[in-house]
Design a protein around this motif. Sequence first.
Motif, PDB file in Angstrom:
ATOM      1  N   GLU A   1      52.199 -23.827 -21.283  1.00 27.76           N
ATOM      2  CA  GLU A   1      53.482 -24.436 -21.580  1.00 27.76           C
ATOM      3  C   GLU A   1      53.844 -25.543 -20.721  1.00 27.76           C
ATOM      4  OE1 GLU A   1      56.426 -21.525 -20.171  1.00 27.76           O
ATOM      5  OE2 GLU A   1      57.920 -22.973 -19.539  1.00 27.76           O
TER       6      GLU A   1
ATOM      7  N   ASN B   1      56.898 -28.632 -19.478  1.00 30.95           N
ATOM      8  CA  ASN B   1      58.047 -28.848 -19.619  1.00 30.95           C
ATOM      9  C   ASN B   1      57.977 -30.462 -19.582  1.00 30.95           C
ATOM     10  OD1 ASN B   1      59.515 -26.591 -19.603  1.00 30.95           O
ATOM     11  ND2 ASN B   1      59.492 -26.305 -17.315  1.00 30.95           N
TER      12      ASN B   1
ATOM     13  N   ARG C   1      46.574 -24.110 -19.937  1.00 34.96           N
ATOM     14  CA  ARG C   1      48.058 -24.419 -19.738  1.00 34.96           C
ATOM     15  C   ARG C   1      48.538 -24.008 -21.089  1.00 34.96           C
ATOM     16  NH1 ARG C   1      51.119 -29.187 -16.605  1.00 34.96           N
ATOM     17  NH2 ARG C   1      53.437 -28.242 -16.677  1.00 34.96           N
TER      18      ARG C   1
HETATM   19  C1  LIG Z   1      59.692 -24.783 -17.676  1.00 36.70           C
HETATM   20  O1  LIG Z   1      61.024 -24.687 -17.274  1.00 36.70           O
HETATM   21  C2  LIG Z   1      61.594 -23.440 -17.415  1.00 36.70           C
HETATM   22  C3  LIG Z   1      63.085 -23.335 -17.108  1.00 36.70           C
HETATM   23  O2  LIG Z   1      63.453 -24.541 -16.450  1.00 36.70           O
HETATM   24  C4  LIG Z   1      61.002 -22.661 -16.395  1.00 36.70           C
HETATM   25  O3  LIG Z   1      61.421 -21.105 -16.370  1.00 36.70           O
HETATM   26  C5  LIG Z   1      59.225 -22.771 -16.553  1.00 36.70           C
HETATM   27  O4  LIG Z   1      58.694 -22.033 -15.271  1.00 36.70           O
HETATM   28  C6  LIG Z   1      58.874 -24.121 -16.483  1.00 36.70           C
HETATM   29  N1  LIG Z   1      57.386 -24.118 -16.912  1.00 36.70           N
HETATM   30  C7  LIG Z   1      56.573 -24.953 -16.479  1.00 36.70           C
HETATM   31  C8  LIG Z   1      55.104 -24.893 -16.711  1.00 36.70           C
HETATM   32  O5  LIG Z   1      56.895 -25.653 -15.349  1.00 36.70           O
END
Ligand SMILES: *[C@@H]1O[C@H](CO)[C@@H](O)[C@H](O)[C@H]1NC(C)=O
Length: 798
Positions: free
Chosen positions: A416, A418, A414
């Motif tokens: 990324e 949030n 993974r």
């Molecule tokens: C994190 O948040 C961004 C913007 O809200 C979004 O584009 C992205 O897909 C999200 N990433 C994950 C891993 O959830």
Amino acid sequence: METRGLLALRKRQVLILFVLLGLSQAGLESGRYSVAEESEIGSFVANLARDLGLRVEELSSREARVVSDDNKKHLHLDLLTGDLFLNKKLDREELCGSTEPCILHFQVLLKNPLEFFRAELHIEDINDHSPTFLDKEIHLKISEITTIGTTFLMESAQDLDIGSNSLQNYTIIPNAHFYIKIRDSSEGKIYPELVLDKALDHEEEPELRLTLIALDGGTPPRSGTTMVLIKVLDINDNAPEFSQELYEVQVREDTPLGSWVITVSAKDLDAGNYGKISYTFFHAPEDIRRTFEINPTSGEVHLRALLDFEVTQSYTINIQATDGGGLSEKCILLVKVMDINDNRPEMTMSSITNRIPENVPETLVAVFSVRDQDSGDNGRVICSIQDDLPFILKPTFKNFFTLVTEKALDREMRAEYNVTITVTDLGTPRLKTQHNITVWVSDVNDNAPTFSQTSYTLFIRENNSPALHMGSVSATDRDSGTNAQLTYSLLPPQDPHFPLTSLVSINAENGHLFVLRSLDYEVLRAFEFRVSAADAGSPALSSEALVRVVVVDDNDNSPFVLYPLQNGSAPCTELVPRAAEAGYLVTKVVAVDGDSGQNAWLSYQLLKATEPGLFSVWAHNGEVRTARLLSERDAAKHRLVVLVKDNGEPPMSVTVTLLLLLVDGFSQPYLPLPEVAADEAQADSLTVYLVIALASVSSLFLFSVLLFVTVWLCRRNRAAWVGRYPVPEGHFPDHLVDVSGTGTLSQSYQYEVCLTGGSGTNEFKFLKPIIPNLPVHESGKNMGENANFRNSFGFNIQ
Ligand SMILES: *[C@@H]1O[C@H](CO)[C@@H](O)[C@H](O)[C@H]1NC(C)=O
Ligand SMILES: *[C@@H]1O[C@H](CO)[C@@H](O)[C@H](O)[C@H]1NC(C)=O
Ligand SMILES: *[C@@H]1O[C@H](CO)[C@@H](O)[C@H](O)[C@H]1NC(C)=O
Ligand SMILES: *[C@@H]1O[C@H](CO)[C@@H](O)[C@H](O)[C@H]1NC(C)=O
């Protein structure tokens, strides 16, 4: 003075943490500095580098930062010198009010490794405020019969400074009738009390004007004054009397403006003007007068300003009821403000690192502080993040938290995250604040390229055009960016003499493989080499795969006739006795083919004959036999053309010309054996004929035996061949014989070919069974060299 507080909170923290704001953590030491309020911007506070025991260069390399509790940049750290300076003028009264000591908490934050140093800055008071009275004039009505020693409590002055800079003393001038007695209140305030020293006389002096002076203890002291106007009154018997001495009321902090709070009431037994009561706040400080108002006649108290529990939790109001004669009585009104959860928790981000490298155990992502201005449960907060993420929150000290990774992250799993940090208070209703942080995991070259197959087999037809694209290898790398940029290359062959680089090349970018030269199956049937794919990371990772190239045979060799030799000036001549039976073996055409498989399966066929029907050629072994009994009428000379054809696509063929001579038995002129011809020409010819006849008979017998064995062996062998090599289509044709170069020519076909030497005209040949002690002719050796073109054949030619 400095102390180092290295935070070593190793314990795995639970996600939900209760923090009571303002509760300082025990056991953590802090550095203490002090600075006087109102010091100029840029005033030196301390040298942090020295105090923390760090080298000055370390401050900038470790990105030292000063983060204060309220996130206002009061302080500035000079990274070049390590000096800490004031960034703005600090007003102690604004920052702390009456709280003492006035302390500004701050943290010094260092990275790599992460360290916190806590420190406190004491802001010292200076005497920058004078005592002030709220009223410029104070009106007193004092009856003339008041006895000496009677005291009159006066309004106290206010001084925003603290300690010795605060209010210290009062004095009054001129003081013919009164003196000042200082009274301490329970709250630590001092009140002036006017004490009557000499009796008043309304008739003599109806009004007095005095000046009350408040002094503070600063050096030099500052002072404030108010005018005291005293009216000397005629007699009044009864003072007003409150129904309660203490009124207590609770008011919600969200009570609207103008709301009624309480009504106080007092009674006076006097009649007329002396019994008329008016209510006033007594000694009410500025904030009380701003917040509340009292109706002088009804005693109703109303709100003038909005309450805020976070500013003032309770008010103690002295209310005085005064009758028309000047007599007064006091009561106390206690207003308690009730806290309402009207403040959201606040979160202050101090530092965020959005990009963290993978494979690093515990990494700091963010530092933040939380607070809630409410009190009690309304001010207690829970800090949490989503529980399915590999991150944890750790408290550092007081209300500071860090967000760190729980373990090493894997970008390939993974890349990324949030992270939502939620701070919720425990009030009713619950209020919460969220902050979203996106964390990207940056790539580290931790994956080697992997080939789609561990080994590749490529088939390539011989006689290919040079620089032919023969196939591709491909590998993938799970990393990203340059760590996944692949370069293909050939690895040096295991046999250093193998000319790999002149044979194949690889496109470094896409793994396309090219064969550089035309291949010849007859020379090279297969070869293998290793290719490598390396990524561009640092250090680079690589992996290998095996490529095996199989050269596929093409029918590019025509059959080669070993016997009879075709390049002689005259075709060779075979002798056939006229007495031969039908099926007499005249000779045998022996041919080989350099190709393999079908391309080397040969068939023989009689193309042309002087007398058709007299001789036949066996299709699968090339034996030339008589088809019927010979007769006297048959011509003596016969010419046969035999076609030898392989089974390739398209087939290739060669023709063999045979000359046959029919003889009536083997007579002298036709058997000029070289030795015999040279040395024993005079010998008895009959003996020779006898020998020859005997030899012919025995050879025919032996040949038949050999043939039988051969056919038997051949059948057996063919079965094995068909089993071992895939036959492209159908079965091995019965009329063909396989003479492919891989093995020996059918083992049983072992003949001695005897060649006569001498001139071309009498060049006779005949087949003889192998009898070891028969003489071997010298001239056969020439043939032996020629026949040696492929030594892998088990075909003995002498
Ligand atoms: C994190 O948040 C961004 C913007 O809200 C979004 O584009 C992205 O897909 C999200 N990433 C994950 C891993 O959830
Ligand atoms: C207050 O002032 C008076 C006269 O100025 C003086 O006598 C007295 O000692 C002072 N009291 C204090 C506590 O300084
Ligand atoms: C944070 O993210 C959550 C879920 O991804 C979303 O519901 C929320 O609105 C975001 N908050 C902010 C302040 O962007
Ligand atoms: C026949 O050809 C071979 C080579 O193929 C050669 O060595 C030999 O001398 C030739 N014989 C004659 C008689 O030309």
